[in-house]
Design a protein around this motif. Sequence first.
Motif, PDB file in Angstrom:
ATOM      1  N   SER A  60       1.548  11.529   5.618  1.00  0.00           N
ATOM      2  CA  SER A  60       2.489  12.577   4.336  1.00  0.00           C
ATOM      3  C   SER A  60       2.324  11.498   2.935  1.00  0.00           C
ATOM      4  O   SER A  60       2.346  11.616   2.018  1.00  0.00           O
ATOM      5  CB  SER A  60       3.220  13.333   4.637  1.00  0.00           C
ATOM      6  N   VAL A  61       2.278  10.589   3.251  1.00  0.00           N
ATOM      7  CA  VAL A  61       2.649   9.301   2.392  1.00  0.00           C
ATOM      8  C   VAL A  61       1.487   9.045   1.751  1.00  0.00           C
ATOM      9  O   VAL A  61       0.879   8.285   2.185  1.00  0.00           O
ATOM     10  CB  VAL A  61       3.762   8.356   2.326  1.00  0.00           C
ATOM     11  N   LYS A  62       1.696   9.040   0.079  1.00  0.00           N
ATOM     12  CA  LYS A  62       0.434   8.312  -0.559  1.00  0.00           C
ATOM     13  C   LYS A  62       0.832   7.000  -0.475  1.00  0.00           C
ATOM     14  O   LYS A  62       1.424   6.554  -0.898  1.00  0.00           O
ATOM     15  CB  LYS A  62       1.007   8.889  -2.319  1.00  0.00           C
ATOM     16  N   GLY A  63      -0.816   6.821  -0.661  1.00  0.00           N
ATOM     17  CA  GLY A  63      -0.885   4.603   0.189  1.00  0.00           C
ATOM     18  C   GLY A  63      -1.404   4.655   1.209  1.00  0.00           C
ATOM     19  O   GLY A  63      -1.715   3.508   1.557  1.00  0.00           O
ATOM     20  N   LYS A  65      -3.516   5.601   4.689  1.00  0.00           N
ATOM     21  CA  LYS A  65      -4.447   5.972   4.729  1.00  0.00           C
ATOM     22  C   LYS A  65      -4.479   6.924   6.060  1.00  0.00           C
ATOM     23  O   LYS A  65      -5.219   7.508   6.781  1.00  0.00           O
ATOM     24  CB  LYS A  65      -5.905   4.915   5.104  1.00  0.00           C
ATOM     25  N   TYR A  99      -2.629   0.805   4.993  1.00  0.00           N
ATOM     26  CA  TYR A  99      -1.857   1.360   4.183  1.00  0.00           C
ATOM     27  C   TYR A  99      -2.799   0.189   2.987  1.00  0.00           C
ATOM     28  O   TYR A  99      -3.310  -1.088   2.854  1.00  0.00           O
ATOM     29  CB  TYR A  99      -0.184   1.734   4.379  1.00  0.00           C
ATOM     30  N   GLN A 103      -1.549   0.459  -3.417  1.00  0.00           N
ATOM     31  CA  GLN A 103      -0.586   2.467  -4.386  1.00  0.00           C
ATOM     32  C   GLN A 103       0.043   2.440  -3.686  1.00  0.00           C
ATOM     33  O   GLN A 103       1.143   3.326  -4.354  1.00  0.00           O
ATOM     34  CB  GLN A 103      -2.072   3.114  -3.489  1.00  0.00           C
ATOM     35  N   ILE A 104       0.579   1.579  -2.216  1.00  0.00           N
ATOM     36  CA  ILE A 104       2.265   1.567  -1.564  1.00  0.00           C
ATOM     37  C   ILE A 104       2.545   0.379  -1.692  1.00  0.00           C
ATOM     38  O   ILE A 104       1.279  -0.744  -1.303  1.00  0.00           O
ATOM     39  CB  ILE A 104       1.944   2.917  -0.535  1.00  0.00           C
ATOM     40  N   GLN A 207      10.479  14.501   3.062  1.00  0.00           N
ATOM     41  CA  GLN A 207       9.570  15.124   1.579  1.00  0.00           C
ATOM     42  C   GLN A 207      10.590  15.907   0.628  1.00  0.00           C
ATOM     43  O   GLN A 207      10.049  16.296  -0.934  1.00  0.00           O
ATOM     44  CB  GLN A 207       8.552  16.069   2.293  1.00  0.00           C
ATOM     45  N   GLN A 212       8.024  12.808  -4.408  1.00  0.00           N
ATOM     46  CA  GLN A 212       7.359  12.097  -5.010  1.00  0.00           C
ATOM     47  C   GLN A 212       6.094  11.331  -4.428  1.00  0.00           C
ATOM     48  O   GLN A 212       5.307   9.881  -4.872  1.00  0.00           O
ATOM     49  CB  GLN A 212       8.212  10.959  -6.020  1.00  0.00           C
ATOM     50  N   LYS A 215       1.480  13.082  -0.572  1.00  0.00           N
ATOM     51  CA  LYS A 215       0.644  13.588  -0.880  1.00  0.00           C
ATOM     52  C   LYS A 215       1.005  15.777  -0.766  1.00  0.00           C
ATOM     53  O   LYS A 215       1.404  15.388  -0.284  1.00  0.00           O
ATOM     54  CB  LYS A 215      -0.806  13.563  -0.485  1.00  0.00           C
ATOM     55  N   HIS A 218       0.030  17.416   2.034  1.00  0.00           N
ATOM     56  CA  HIS A 218       0.685  16.825   3.216  1.00  0.00           C
ATOM     57  C   HIS A 218       2.466  17.825   3.074  1.00  0.00           C
ATOM     58  O   HIS A 218       2.809  16.654   4.272  1.00  0.00           O
ATOM     59  CB  HIS A 218       0.442  15.828   3.005  1.00  0.00           C
TER      60      HIS A 218
END
Length: 220
Positions: A60-63, A65, A99, A103-104, A207, A212, A215, A218
């Motif tokens: 669920s985290v940005k960056g 995959k 990841y 991005q992260i 979350q 921030q 995603k 997600h």
Amino acid sequence: MKSATGLLFITTLMMALTSCAQKSGNKPMQTGLKKQDLSKYSKAYFAAGCFWHEEALFESVKGVKEAISGYAGGTTRNPTYEDVETGNTGHAESVEVYYDPSQISYETLLKVYFAGQNPTQVNGQGPDLGTQYRSIAFYTNDTEKKDIENYIQQMTASGNYKAPIAAQVMPLKKFWIAENYHQDYIAHHPDQGYVQAVSIPEIKAFQKEYPQLVKPDHMF
């Protein structure tokens, strides 16, 4: 008055319904890993209780995959879920996180990892108890090891924890991919008892604290 046997049965049943250690029944399921090229991504490895919600949390985290459920930290070769759940293999339920470092950062992954658990609980997370549910931050190089140790030192120095940080810091020797039916378990079984009672509330709590990092598609 309920008999001791009756109380024991009810307690055992409740634990079974709210535990990650549940039998699959060996039923075929249309779940599993999708074939995709992940070679361009970096990898990180963590253990913190049930791998069902660790996988969903990181995905669920940005960056990030992909996250894959598996076993690490032990000595038994080709471990099965049933083997690991005995607590005798030395392995812990773990996740392999793919990841994009552009991005992260690895440090942010550590933030996600420690924020998504009770970092002071020894040999378990919530209702999942035993060495197979212990917290381990695995490193694959000296830089990761230093980052993990520094992060734990910062947590300890913060004064926010009444007990020592329980997560072990270990080199990754081998990651064994778990059975197909464990992959994307929450996505395929959102109404399952343990998922509803334990997994989703824990992910929601993370979350809510760090929106921030999540995603947009997600959010739980």
